[in-house]
Structure formats: structure tokens, C-alpha cells
Design a protein around this motif. Sequence first.
Motif, mmCIF file in Angstrom:
data_model
loop_
_atom_site.group_PDB
_atom_site.id
_atom_site.type_symbol
_atom_site.label_atom_id
_atom_site.label_comp_id
_atom_site.label_asym_id
_atom_site.label_seq_id
_atom_site.Cartn_x
_atom_site.Cartn_y
_atom_site.Cartn_z
ATOM 1 N N SER A 212 -43.521 -50.525 -70.218
ATOM 2 C CA SER A 212 -42.182 -49.973 -70.434
ATOM 3 C C SER A 212 -41.818 -49.920 -71.910
ATOM 4 N N ASP A 213 -42.664 -50.462 -72.763
ATOM 5 C CA ASP A 213 -42.360 -50.481 -74.194
ATOM 6 C C ASP A 213 -42.882 -49.240 -74.917
ATOM 7 N N LYS A 214 -43.303 -48.257 -74.158
ATOM 8 C CA LYS A 214 -43.818 -47.039 -74.789
ATOM 9 C C LYS A 214 -42.711 -46.316 -75.545
ATOM 10 N N LEU A 215 -43.100 -45.745 -76.669
ATOM 11 C CA LEU A 215 -42.156 -44.979 -77.478
ATOM 12 C C LEU A 215 -42.146 -43.537 -76.976
ATOM 13 N N ILE A 216 -40.952 -43.065 -76.636
ATOM 14 C CA ILE A 216 -40.835 -41.676 -76.165
ATOM 15 C C ILE A 216 -39.816 -40.947 -77.029
ATOM 16 N N ILE A 217 -40.234 -39.831 -77.605
ATOM 17 C CA ILE A 217 -39.324 -39.025 -78.425
ATOM 18 C C ILE A 217 -39.318 -37.610 -77.872
ATOM 19 N N LYS A 218 -38.144 -37.166 -77.458
ATOM 20 C CA LYS A 218 -37.978 -35.817 -76.876
ATOM 21 C C LYS A 218 -39.007 -35.567 -75.770
ATOM 22 N N GLY A 219 -39.207 -36.569 -74.938
ATOM 23 C CA GLY A 219 -40.122 -36.407 -73.812
ATOM 24 C C GLY A 219 -41.590 -36.587 -74.153
ATOM 25 N N ILE A 220 -41.898 -36.758 -75.439
ATOM 26 C CA ILE A 220 -43.302 -36.955 -75.829
ATOM 27 C C ILE A 220 -43.570 -38.452 -75.906
ATOM 28 N N GLU A 221 -44.625 -38.872 -75.206
ATOM 29 C CA GLU A 221 -44.939 -40.297 -75.135
ATOM 30 C C GLU A 221 -45.940 -40.668 -76.227
ATOM 31 N N PHE A 222 -45.614 -41.686 -76.980
ATOM 32 C CA PHE A 222 -46.516 -42.181 -78.021
ATOM 33 C C PHE A 222 -47.045 -43.540 -77.593
ATOM 34 N N SER A 223 -48.342 -43.642 -77.416
ATOM 35 C CA SER A 223 -48.890 -44.914 -76.939
ATOM 36 C C SER A 223 -49.014 -45.924 -78.073
ATOM 37 N N SER A 224 -49.022 -45.439 -79.322
ATOM 38 C CA SER A 224 -49.134 -46.347 -80.462
ATOM 39 C C SER A 224 -47.880 -46.275 -81.329
ATOM 40 N N ARG A 225 -47.513 -47.417 -81.864
ATOM 41 C CA ARG A 225 -46.376 -47.461 -82.790
ATOM 42 C C ARG A 225 -46.837 -47.438 -84.244
ATOM 43 N N LEU A 226 -48.112 -47.238 -84.409
ATOM 44 C CA LEU A 226 -48.666 -47.027 -85.748
ATOM 45 C C LEU A 226 -49.116 -45.568 -85.840
ATOM 46 N N GLN B 100 -63.268 -43.000 -88.440
ATOM 47 C CA GLN B 100 -63.441 -44.410 -88.051
ATOM 48 C C GLN B 100 -62.154 -45.205 -88.250
ATOM 49 N N ALA B 101 -61.429 -44.899 -89.324
ATOM 50 C CA ALA B 101 -60.156 -45.597 -89.576
ATOM 51 C C ALA B 101 -59.142 -45.252 -88.489
ATOM 52 N N LEU B 102 -59.089 -43.991 -88.099
ATOM 53 C CA LEU B 102 -58.157 -43.588 -87.032
ATOM 54 C C LEU B 102 -58.489 -44.338 -85.745
ATOM 55 N N GLU B 103 -59.758 -44.419 -85.456
ATOM 56 C CA GLU B 103 -60.207 -45.130 -84.254
ATOM 57 C C GLU B 103 -59.785 -46.607 -84.321
ATOM 58 N N ALA B 104 -60.034 -47.221 -85.474
ATOM 59 C CA ALA B 104 -59.723 -48.648 -85.637
ATOM 60 C C ALA B 104 -58.222 -48.910 -85.585
ATOM 61 N N SER B 105 -57.420 -47.909 -85.977
ATOM 62 C CA SER B 105 -55.967 -48.102 -86.019
ATOM 63 C C SER B 105 -55.352 -48.066 -84.628
ATOM 64 N N GLY B 106 -56.071 -47.480 -83.674
ATOM 65 C CA GLY B 106 -55.534 -47.353 -82.321
ATOM 66 C C GLY B 106 -54.420 -46.324 -82.204
ATOM 67 N N THR B 107 -54.236 -45.506 -83.230
ATOM 68 C CA THR B 107 -53.120 -44.558 -83.224
ATOM 69 C C THR B 107 -53.367 -43.411 -82.256
ATOM 70 N N ASP B 108 -52.289 -42.723 -81.893
ATOM 71 C CA ASP B 108 -52.457 -41.485 -81.136
ATOM 72 C C ASP B 108 -51.677 -40.342 -81.775
ATOM 73 N N VAL B 109 -51.224 -40.562 -83.025
ATOM 74 C CA VAL B 109 -50.565 -39.455 -83.727
ATOM 75 C C VAL B 109 -50.978 -39.469 -85.198
ATOM 76 N N VAL B 110 -51.395 -38.312 -85.672
ATOM 77 C CA VAL B 110 -51.870 -38.224 -87.055
ATOM 78 C C VAL B 110 -51.129 -37.107 -87.791
ATOM 79 N N THR B 111 -50.797 -37.371 -89.042
ATOM 80 C CA THR B 111 -50.162 -36.334 -89.850
ATOM 81 C C THR B 111 -51.236 -35.502 -90.541
ATOM 82 N N VAL B 112 -50.903 -34.234 -90.741
ATOM 83 C CA VAL B 112 -51.793 -33.306 -91.449
ATOM 84 C C VAL B 112 -50.932 -32.417 -92.342
ATOM 85 N N SER B 113 -51.582 -31.740 -93.286
ATOM 86 C CA SER B 113 -50.873 -30.816 -94.172
ATOM 87 C C SER B 113 -51.367 -29.392 -93.953
ATOM 88 N N VAL B 114 -50.498 -28.445 -94.256
ATOM 89 C CA VAL B 114 -50.826 -27.025 -94.137
ATOM 90 C C VAL B 114 -51.254 -26.514 -95.516
#
Lengths: 65, 267
Positions: free
Chosen positions: B9-23, B38-52
Motif C-alpha cells: 500500500s506504500d506505492k507512489l501513485i501520481i495521476k494514476g501512474i504507479e511508481f514501484s520505486s521512490r528513487l 548496471q547502475a539503473l539495475e542496482a538502483s532498483g528504479t522504475d523511472v529514468v529521466t532523459v533529455s531531448v
Amino acid sequence: MKLKVNGQSIDSNAGTVQALIDELGIKAPAVAVEVNFSIVSKKDYSTFPLKEEDQVEIVNFVGGG
Amino acid sequence: MEKAAQSESDKLIIKGIEFSSRLWVGTGKYRNFEEMAQALEASGTDVVTVSVRRVDLKRTAESLLNYIDLKKYKILPNTAGCYTVEDALRYSRLGREAGLSDLVKLEVIGDEKTLFPDVIGLLKATEILAKEGFIVFPYTNDDPIMAKRLLDAGAACVMPLGAPIGSGLGIRNPYNIKIILETVAQRYSCPVVVDAGVGSASDAAIAMELGCDAVLINTGIAGAKDPIAMASAMKHAVMAGRLSYGAGRISKKLYATASSPLEGMLL
């Protein structure tokens, strides 16, 4: 025909946005295209005509914070 | 107080989008894409920022997305490098047009040296993009009033800086972050994500102990001597900080209170 693509002047035979992408060999998984500062929707790539001196920007995602 | 962390129940949800990681993790500045992956894998994250940015017409560089599993990671395009509202709008729209995300980590930068946000421009851009259906995550100052204005303008969360981007100075004004959490965020039921400045695991834990919903880190991981080990450290710090917040810390006292009983001591 001369086009300006990503700031570079190039000679191209591409009549459409899709033809230009193919001509340049761009295979990036997710791109977005602007022609003369207006975004061209993906569904229009194969029909959107290019003309002499058009300014085209083709972007994708790179690493960033 | 929310339920203990780590529960479903501690999942972060923003506008209906579920984020499994808080990092949340940035993808810039790694030595190479393998290290980043490898760093992304080790961080356990499920959201990554990118640039255009412009496609490399010479095709000398590999594509970032070849190293990011889109089934595993949500893409959060940013508008880094934009100094005007017009540029921020242009980059946001291009980022969405690329077709992976309606999210935007909105940056309107006010100054090259500090990379502090131009909050007036940020507010204007937030208002326009929210109306266009973007899910706007604005990178802002640690100013509670500006946080309120951004949420009024349609922001989906607020991302106050802990310290200047890439500085590693940590959470320089925890009291302002706390005020944002206790006033604005609570009233709007809106997540607060500390963005920028986190340099070490303890910084990340402090942000989470304050009650922040997530932290976003790029340089703190990518710039470490061993980014993969640091990604793992950040993952554990965020989890520990979240648990600590949920557990409810003891109040601070000036004098000692003994942990061992006086009763039964030898005379």
C-alpha cells in the motif's frame, strides 16, 4: 534540393519526412520531427512534403538528469 | 502518519501512474551506457529521466534507448538546458511526440552558474503544458509559495531542489522542504520529490525522513567513483529513510534518558 537538417546544410532527394529519415539511415527507436518549427506527427511522415530550404529538426532521447 | 514503508500500500501513485520505486534516476554523465544500465539495475528504479537532443546524423553514437528496457522503466523526458518558456514548451512537445511518455520533468533555467529555476517562466510553462494534457513535474525552488502556485497551475507534483544541480550539497534547507510537505503537499494531496543536490546516501535518507515521496538523483550516482555501488547505496538509503519516516522518530531532547533500568543496581 537543399535542406537544413539539425543545423547542417544537406543535399537531399527526399520528398517527404519519411523519405528523409530513410535517406539519413536514422533508426533511433523514438524520434520526433519538426519542419520549420512545427512538429510533424508520426502518422504524417510518409505524406508530409519537404521543399527547398526547409529547416528540419530530428530529435531523440539522450542521457540526462 | 502513513503505514510502514515497503508494504504494497506504500506505492507512489501520481495521476494514476504507479511508481514501484521512490528513487528516480537520471541517465546523464555515466562513463558509458553499460555502466548506466548496471547502475539503473542496482538502483532498483522504475523511472529514468532523459533529455531531448538532435539525432547524431553521422550516427557515431549509439542510441540511449538500446540500453533502457522500456518494459521496465518509465521515461521521464526533461527540458534541461531550456532558459525560456518557449524553449521549454518546444522541448516538452518534442519529448511527448517521440511517443513514450506524457510526463515532463519541466525545467526553465534562470542562470547558467547556479542552474536555479526561473520560477516565473516555470509557472507559465506549467500552466500551458498542463492544459495540453502533460503530466508536469516541475523542477522548482524550495519555496512553499511557489509550490502552491505550481499546483494551482496544474502541476502533478512538485520537485524542489535540495541544492544546486550536480552540487552534491545535500538538503540545504530541510525546513523549507518540511513546510512544503506540511502545508502545500498535504492540502493538495500532492507528492513532493526532491530533485537535485543529493550527493550521498545520507542526503537521500534525510529527504525521505522529512517525508518526501521520492528523490531524483543523477550526478550523485553517475559522478561517484563506483556508480553501481552508489546506486545500490541510494536504493537502500531511500528505503531506510522511508521506513524511518513511517516508523516515527523519537523527539529530540537536550539531556540524556537512560536506556537501562536503575532498579537492581548494586549499592
